[in-house]
Design an enzyme around this catalytic site. Structure first.
Site, PDB file in Angstrom:
ATOM      1  N   CYS A   2       0.834  -1.189   0.000  1.00 20.59           N
ATOM      2  CA  CYS A   2       0.000   0.000   0.000  1.00 20.59           C
ATOM      3  C   CYS A   2       0.869   1.239   0.000  1.00 20.59           C
ATOM      4  O   CYS A   2       2.056   1.179   0.290  1.00 20.59           O
ATOM      5  CB  CYS A   2      -0.873   0.055   1.259  1.00 20.59           C
ATOM      6  SG  CYS A   2      -1.894  -1.404   1.446  1.00 20.59           S
ATOM      7  N   GLY A  28      -0.502   0.472  -5.023  1.00 26.14           N
ATOM      8  CA  GLY A  28      -1.778  -0.202  -4.836  1.00 26.14           C
ATOM      9  C   GLY A  28      -2.824   0.382  -5.751  1.00 26.14           C
ATOM     10  O   GLY A  28      -2.990   1.597  -5.809  1.00 26.14           O
ATOM     11  N   ASN A 103       0.375   0.527   5.889  1.00 31.75           N
ATOM     12  CA  ASN A 103       1.143  -0.210   4.892  1.00 31.75           C
ATOM     13  C   ASN A 103       1.950  -1.270   5.633  1.00 31.75           C
ATOM     14  O   ASN A 103       2.758  -0.925   6.493  1.00 31.75           O
ATOM     15  CB  ASN A 103       2.075   0.755   4.143  1.00 31.75           C
ATOM     16  CG  ASN A 103       3.040   0.056   3.197  1.00 31.75           C
ATOM     17  OD1 ASN A 103       4.099   0.592   2.895  1.00 31.75           O
ATOM     18  ND2 ASN A 103       2.702  -1.126   2.722  1.00 31.75           N
ATOM     19  N   GLY A 104       1.710  -2.535   5.282  1.00 33.48           N
ATOM     20  CA  GLY A 104       2.423  -3.623   5.947  1.00 33.48           C
ATOM     21  C   GLY A 104       1.455  -4.745   6.267  1.00 33.48           C
ATOM     22  O   GLY A 104       0.313  -4.732   5.806  1.00 33.48           O
ATOM     23  N   TYR A 243      11.986  -3.801  -6.702  1.00 33.87           N
ATOM     24  CA  TYR A 243      10.792  -3.704  -7.534  1.00 33.87           C
ATOM     25  C   TYR A 243       9.811  -2.614  -7.116  1.00 33.87           C
ATOM     26  O   TYR A 243       9.298  -1.884  -7.955  1.00 33.87           O
ATOM     27  CB  TYR A 243      10.045  -5.052  -7.527  1.00 33.87           C
ATOM     28  CG  TYR A 243       8.651  -4.949  -8.084  1.00 33.87           C
ATOM     29  CD1 TYR A 243       8.435  -4.895  -9.458  1.00 33.87           C
ATOM     30  CD2 TYR A 243       7.542  -4.847  -7.242  1.00 33.87           C
ATOM     31  CE1 TYR A 243       7.149  -4.760  -9.968  1.00 33.87           C
ATOM     32  CE2 TYR A 243       6.264  -4.714  -7.761  1.00 33.87           C
ATOM     33  CZ  TYR A 243       6.075  -4.669  -9.114  1.00 33.87           C
ATOM     34  OH  TYR A 243       4.812  -4.525  -9.614  1.00 33.87           O
TER      35      TYR A 243
HETATM   36  P1  5GP Z   1       5.963 -13.268 -13.709  1.00 32.42           P
HETATM   37  O1  5GP Z   1       6.747 -13.614 -14.949  1.00 32.42           O
HETATM   38  O2  5GP Z   1       6.545 -13.854 -12.515  1.00 32.42           O
HETATM   39  O3  5GP Z   1       4.506 -13.574 -13.899  1.00 32.42           O
HETATM   40  O4  5GP Z   1       6.000 -11.681 -13.568  1.00 32.42           O
HETATM   41  C1  5GP Z   1       7.220 -11.031 -13.494  1.00 32.42           C
HETATM   42  C2  5GP Z   1       6.939  -9.548 -13.441  1.00 32.42           C
HETATM   43  O5  5GP Z   1       6.200  -9.236 -12.260  1.00 32.42           O
HETATM   44  C3  5GP Z   1       8.205  -8.714 -13.396  1.00 32.42           C
HETATM   45  O6  5GP Z   1       8.179  -7.815 -14.482  1.00 32.42           O
HETATM   46  C4  5GP Z   1       8.135  -7.964 -12.070  1.00 32.42           C
HETATM   47  O7  5GP Z   1       8.520  -6.627 -12.265  1.00 32.42           O
HETATM   48  C5  5GP Z   1       6.699  -8.067 -11.676  1.00 32.42           C
HETATM   49  N1  5GP Z   1       6.510  -8.191 -10.212  1.00 32.42           N
HETATM   50  C6  5GP Z   1       7.309  -8.721  -9.293  1.00 32.42           C
HETATM   51  N2  5GP Z   1       6.780  -8.642  -8.066  1.00 32.42           N
HETATM   52  C7  5GP Z   1       5.612  -8.017  -8.184  1.00 32.42           C
HETATM   53  C8  5GP Z   1       4.611  -7.595  -7.250  1.00 32.42           C
HETATM   54  O8  5GP Z   1       4.684  -7.779  -6.046  1.00 32.42           O
HETATM   55  N3  5GP Z   1       3.568  -6.933  -7.785  1.00 32.42           N
HETATM   56  C9  5GP Z   1       3.465  -6.681  -9.110  1.00 32.42           C
HETATM   57  N4  5GP Z   1       2.444  -6.026  -9.533  1.00 32.42           N
HETATM   58  N5  5GP Z   1       4.362  -7.102 -10.020  1.00 32.42           N
HETATM   59  C10 5GP Z   1       5.432  -7.739  -9.566  1.00 32.42           C
HETATM   60 MG    MG Z   2       8.044  -5.637 -14.157  1.00 35.31          MG
END
Ligand code: 5GP
Ligand code: MG
Ligand code: SF4
Length: 460
Positions: A2, A28, A103-104, A243
Site C-alpha cells: 500500500c 496499490g 502499509n504492511g 521492484y
Molecule cells: P511473472 O513472470 O513472474 O509472472 O511476472 C514477473 C513480473 O512481475 C516482473 O516484471 C516484475 O517486475 C513483476 N513483479 C514482481 N513482483 C511483483 C509484485 O509484487 N507486484 C506486481 N504487480 N508485479 C510484480
Molecule cells: Mg516488471
C-alpha cells in the site's frame, strides 16, 4: 502493498492528500481513500475501488473540509478486494474519532483480533489493520501518542502507519522498519508519505525518514517524537529497492534509481551475456536495472518492449486468466529492434513466471535470434508475510524448479539471476539490516499462525 500519505495544518488538506496519492498509485491499485478531520470540518471519509483518477472525484475531495488529512492506496488479493477493506478507516469512539492508514502486514493479527472479539469487539472489515483502531480506542492514556504507543505494544509484524486521533496527526513505523515512511515539509505543514515522490508532487521538501519504532505526533502544540517500543534489528524490505518503489523516490533515505542501477551493474558482472547485441528492459520496473546492465556490459540499451500505460501492473490482476490475457494487452515488441539479434532481456524479478514466459514468446516471434534473460534479484523462493502479496510457495516458480528448469519453461537460451550476496551488497547501506526472507528463507519472525488468512485478510 500500500501507499500512505498524511498532511497536517493545511486549509486544503484533502486536495493535497489527493495529489500525493497520485504518486503512490503504483503501490496499490485496488482501492483508495482519503479522510479529513481537524479545524474547519467534521471527520469525513471518501473511498473508492480502483484508480484514484477514476474513483476519487476532484469536486468531492475539494468539498472535504478540515486541515488534517490522510490517504491510502491499496492492493490485495481477490478475497479481500472490497470497499469494506478500503482505507483509511474512520471510526468514532468515546474520545472522538480515529482514522488510520496502514502499509504492511501484522503477523499476529489473528490472535489480536480473537482477543478483541472475546472481549466483545465487533469488526467491520477483514483487515488486520482494524485491530489497531480497536486497540487505540481501548487505551486509557491521555495523549494521542501515548494512546498509539499503548495500541502498538505487542503488535508484531510490519507497519508504517499514519493516524488521526482527534486533531492530531501521527506517523509510526514498526521497530524492524520493514516499510518506508518519510517526513516532509510544505511551508509550515508537516507531510508524511511512503515514498519521497509523493512529497515531490505536492511541492514538499524531505525532512527525514521516520525512524524504526518511532511515533511522531503533530498538532497545535508542535511536533513530538517518542520511541516507546522495544528495539529490534533493522529489517528493511530489500524488495522495495528491487521492484516496489518508484525510481524517482528515495526510500529508507536512499535513491531507488541508484540502487537499481547498481543491481543491474552487479548483475552484468555476475551474469555476463557474451556475444549479445543489445540490452532491453521489461518496462517500467526494470528500466534502471537494465540501464545499469547495459552500462557495465558496454552494450547498447534499446527499447524493445513497449508498454501500454493505460493498463495496470499485471501481477495485480487477481486471477491467472486475467494475468495471461494482460501480457499482450500490456506489452508489444518492436520488431525492427529485435529482428535477427541476440538480446539480453533484463527484468527485476520473476514471481510465477507467467508474464515472463509470455514476453519471451513475444520477443522470439518478433525475430530475436537468441534471448538471454537476466534478473536483477535472486530467485524468489518463499512468500512474504510482511506486506508484499507474493503468492504461496506452490505458485512461486523458483521455489519449485532449478534455474535450468525455469530457463526451459520460459523458453530462453540462458537465464541468470543475481546472487543473494550480490543483491544485498548492491543496495544502499547493505548488506546488513535488510529483510530478504522471500529470497533466502531467513524470516525475521516465526511464520504467522494462519498465513492464508493473513494474505486474504489484508494484503497491504
Ligand atoms: P511473472 O513472470 O513472474 O509472472 O511476472 C514477473 C513480473 O512481475 C516482473 O516484471 C516484475 O517486475 C513483476 N513483479 C514482481 N513482483 C511483483 C509484485 O509484487 N507486484 C506486481 N504487480 N508485479 C510484480
Ligand atoms: Mg516488471
Ligand atoms: Fe520484502 Fe521479501 Fe522480506 Fe517481504 S519477505 S519484506 S518482500 S524482502
Amino acid at each position: 502493498m500500500c501507499g500512505i500519505f498524511g498532511i497536517y495544518g493545511h486549509p486544503r488538506a484533502a486536495e493535497i492528500s489527493h495529489l500525493g496519492l497520485y504518486s503512490l498509485q503504483h503501490r496499490g491499485q485496488e482501492s483508495a481513500g482519503i479522510v479529513t478531520a481537524g479545524v474547519g470540518g467534521s471527520p469525513r471519509a471518501t473511498k473508492t475501488m480502483g484508480l484514484i483518477s477514476e474513483g476519487l472525484k476532484v469536486a468531492e475531495v475539494s468539498a472535504m473540509n478540515g486541515d488534517v488529512s490522510i490517504g491510502h492506496t491499496r492492493y490485495s488479493t481477490a478475497g479481500s478486494s472490497t470497499i469494506e477493506n478500503a482505507q483509511p478507516m474512520l471510526a468514532r469512539f468515546r474520545d472522538g474519532h480515529i482514522a488510520l492508514a496502514h502499509n504492511g502486514n501484522l503477523i499476529n493479527a489473528t490472535e489480536l483480533r480473537r482477543d478483541l472479539e472475546d472481549g466483545g469487539s465487533i469488526f467491520t472489515s477483514t483487515m488486520d489493520s482494524e485491530v489497531l483502531l480497536h486497540r487505540i480506542a481501548k487505551s486509557s492514556a491521555t495523549s494521542p501518542e501515548a494512546k498509539l504507543a499503548d495500541a502498538l505494544q505487542g503488535v508484531e509484524g510490519a507497519y508504517s502507519i499514519v493516524v488521526i486521533i482527534g486533531d492530531t496527526l501521527l506517523a509510526a513505523r514498526d521497530p524492524r522498519g520493514w516499510r518506508p515512511l518519510v517526513m516532509g515539509k510544505l511551508a509550515d505543514c508537516a507531510v508524511f508519505a511512503s515514498e519521497s515522490c509523493a512529497l515531490d508532487i505536492v511541492g514538499a521538501t524531505t525532512v527525514r525518514e521516520i525512524e524504526r519504532g518511532e511515533i511522531v505526533a503533530v498538532d497545535r502544540s508542535g511536533t513530538r517524537s517518542i520511541h516507546p517500543l522495544p528495539a529490534s534489528e533493522s529489517r528493511k524490505c530489500v524488495f522495495e529497492y528491487v521492484y516496489f518503489a518508484r525510481p524517482d523516490s528515495s526510500v529508507f533515505g536512499e535513491s531507488v534509481d541508484r540502487a537499481r542501477r547498481e543491481l543491474g551493474r552487479r548483475l552484468a558482472k555476475e551474469q555476463p551475456a557474451t556475444g549479445a547485441d543489445l540490452v532491453f528492459s521489461v518496462p517500467d520496473s526494470s528500466n534502471s536495472a537494465a540501464l545499469g546492465y547495459a552500462e557495465e556490459s558496454k552494450l547498447p540499451f534499446e527499447l524493445a518492449l513497449i508498454r501500454n500505460h493505460y493498463v495496470g501492473r499485471t501481477f495485480i490482476q487477481p486471477t491467472q486468466a486475467g494475468r495471461d490475457a494482460k501480457v499482450k494487452v500490456k506489452y508489444n515488441a518492436v520488431k525492427e529492434v529485435l529482428r535477427g539479434k541476440s538480446v539480453v532481456m533484463v527484468d527485476d524479478s520473476i514471481v510465477r513466471g507467467t508474464t515472463t514466459k509470455g514476453l519471451v514468446a513475444m520477443v522470439r516471434s518478433a525475430g530475436a535470434r537468441e534471448v538471454h534473460m537476466r534478473v536483477s534479484s535472486s530467485p524468489i523462493t518463499g512468500p512474504c508475510y510482511y506486506g508484499i502479496d507474493t503468492p504461496n510457495r506452490e505458485e512461486l516458480i523458483a521455489a519449485n524448479m532449478s534455474v535450468d528448469e525455469i530457463a526451459g519453461v520460459l523458453g530462453v537460451d540462458s537465464l541468470g539471476y543475481l546472487s543473494l550476496d550480490g543483491m544485498l551488497e548492491s543496495v544502499p547501506s547493505g548488506p546488513a539490516g535488510f529483510c530478504h526472507a522471500c529470497f533466502s528463507g531467513d524470516y525475521p519472525t516465526p511464520p504467522p499462525a494462519d498465513p492464508e488468512k493473513l494474505r486474504f485478510g489484508c494484503g497491504c
